[in-house]
Write a protein that holds these residues in place. Structure first.
Motif, PDB file in Angstrom:
ATOM      1  N   LEU A 120      47.615  48.061 -14.562  1.00  0.00           N
ATOM      2  CA  LEU A 120      48.236  49.388 -14.653  1.00  0.00           C
ATOM      3  C   LEU A 120      48.540  49.736 -16.104  1.00  0.00           C
ATOM      4  O   LEU A 120      48.267  50.858 -16.556  1.00  0.00           O
ATOM      5  CB  LEU A 120      49.520  49.411 -13.821  1.00  0.00           C
ATOM      6  N   ALA A 132      48.333  60.277 -12.450  1.00  0.00           N
ATOM      7  CA  ALA A 132      48.835  59.015 -11.905  1.00  0.00           C
ATOM      8  C   ALA A 132      47.984  58.532 -10.740  1.00  0.00           C
ATOM      9  O   ALA A 132      47.715  57.332 -10.598  1.00  0.00           O
ATOM     10  CB  ALA A 132      50.288  59.180 -11.467  1.00  0.00           C
ATOM     11  N   GLU A 133      47.529  59.456  -9.896  1.00  0.00           N
ATOM     12  CA  GLU A 133      46.727  59.071  -8.726  1.00  0.00           C
ATOM     13  C   GLU A 133      45.393  58.459  -9.149  1.00  0.00           C
ATOM     14  O   GLU A 133      44.896  57.533  -8.509  1.00  0.00           O
ATOM     15  CB  GLU A 133      46.471  60.300  -7.828  1.00  0.00           C
ATOM     16  N   GLU A 136      46.104  54.926 -10.428  1.00  0.00           N
ATOM     17  CA  GLU A 136      46.394  54.040  -9.300  1.00  0.00           C
ATOM     18  C   GLU A 136      45.116  53.653  -8.572  1.00  0.00           C
ATOM     19  O   GLU A 136      44.958  52.515  -8.111  1.00  0.00           O
ATOM     20  CB  GLU A 136      47.366  54.723  -8.337  1.00  0.00           C
ATOM     21  N   SER A 137      44.177  54.589  -8.457  1.00  0.00           N
ATOM     22  CA  SER A 137      42.904  54.308  -7.799  1.00  0.00           C
ATOM     23  C   SER A 137      42.099  53.288  -8.592  1.00  0.00           C
ATOM     24  O   SER A 137      41.450  52.402  -8.025  1.00  0.00           O
ATOM     25  CB  SER A 137      42.105  55.608  -7.640  1.00  0.00           C
ATOM     26  N   ASP A 140      43.625  49.910  -8.046  1.00  0.00           N
ATOM     27  CA  ASP A 140      43.258  49.459  -6.702  1.00  0.00           C
ATOM     28  C   ASP A 140      41.856  48.863  -6.691  1.00  0.00           C
ATOM     29  O   ASP A 140      41.623  47.806  -6.099  1.00  0.00           O
ATOM     30  CB  ASP A 140      43.321  50.641  -5.726  1.00  0.00           C
TER      31      ASP A 140
END
Length: 280
Positions: A120, A132-133, A136-137, A140
């Protein structure tokens, strides 16, 4: 890349031209050339690979080895993951079928050994303007990739970490402490070896070169089922090498790096020392 080299090797073995293979397999010459030169790799199809292999006299084992590579590419979770760049698709496919992966890391912890917090922090620094999304992806996707270390039979991961990796503070002391703890824990696994290349070692075999990976699988009985690929990580893209002379050069370099780095037992102690320095 491996599919392309395999199909070309089969054609050369029987002494056919691309035009002759195309006519016998019922495809265009352009299709034969595209499959042999690794173009549009996401569009490779099982029936076409199978037909080309059979036309060139492949044994059932040779044909199935090539077909399985195509199946792996088609079913891989990474093919539809929005955060996995196209340049990484081949790397994921190679990892999926590799027996071992050797990594030299000169600046950052390799993706297969990163904690979510470390990943991150890296993406926040690299993708400053990303939402942010999106970040985060990407994290992941990086953590999902690590599942390759849990498979059976296990992928054998051998990593040489430059001392700089442990001294560069990514995400702050807490993130780095957790990351080094994770490295220590991973080094205890039977399929993971970690060595630290100390600053005191001075000049080393990698010279001024950067991060690289060697992925391999050896099958002497069925050579087409073997694989040897080098991946060079560049900014925003990657470079794949599979010419035997180039692969051998990187294998030799990695062997020298292993000899110049601290052994695995001593490296665990060095990791512990780096961890202690963060709390002083």
């Amino acid at each position: 890349m491996q599919i392309a080299r395999g199909l070309k090797a089969l054609r050369m073995r029987v002494g056919l031209t691309q035009s002759e293979v195309a006519k016998r397999a019922g495809v265009s010459v352009g299709t034969v050339n595209r499959y042999e030169t690794w173009q549009d790799r996401a569009k490779l199809r099982v029936p076409t690979v199978s037909a080309l292999a059979e036309t060139c006299g492949a044994s059932p084992q040779e044909r199935e080895a090539l077909v399985e590579l195509v199946r792996n590419q088609q079913k891989g979770w990474w093919m539809d993951h929005p955060a996995v760049p196209e340049v990484m698709d081949p790397l994921m496919s190679f990892e999926d079928v590799a027996e071992y992966e050797h990594v030299y890391a000169n600046a950052l912890v390799p993706g297969l050994l990163q904690t979510p917090g470390y990943a991150l922090a890296l993406h926040r620094a690299q993708d400053v303007r990303a939402e942010a999304e999106v970040i985060e992806s990407k994290v992941d996707a990086r953590i999902k990739r690590q599942a390759i270390l849990e498979r059976s039979p296990a992928l054998h991961l051998w990593v040489v970490l430059d001392d700089a990796v442990l001294r560069r503070s990514v995400g702050g002391p807490d993130v780095m402490s957790s990351q080094i703890d994770h490295l220590c824990a991973m080094s205890q696994r039977p399929n993971v070896d970690i060595q630290v290349l100390r600053f005191a070692a001075g000049a080393h075999a990698a010279g001024s070169g950067g991060h690289f990976l060697i992925l391999g699988r050896d099958d002497e009985e069925h050579p087409l089922n073997s694989m040897n690929v080098v991946y060079l990580e560049l900014h925003k893209r990657g470079l794949y090498l599979d010419a035997p002379t180039e692969v051998q050069s990187y294998k030799l370099m990695f062997d020298y790096l292993r000899s110049q780095a601290a052994d695995t037992s001593c490296s665990v102690e060095l990791l512990a020392e780096a961890r202690q320095e963060l709390t002083r």
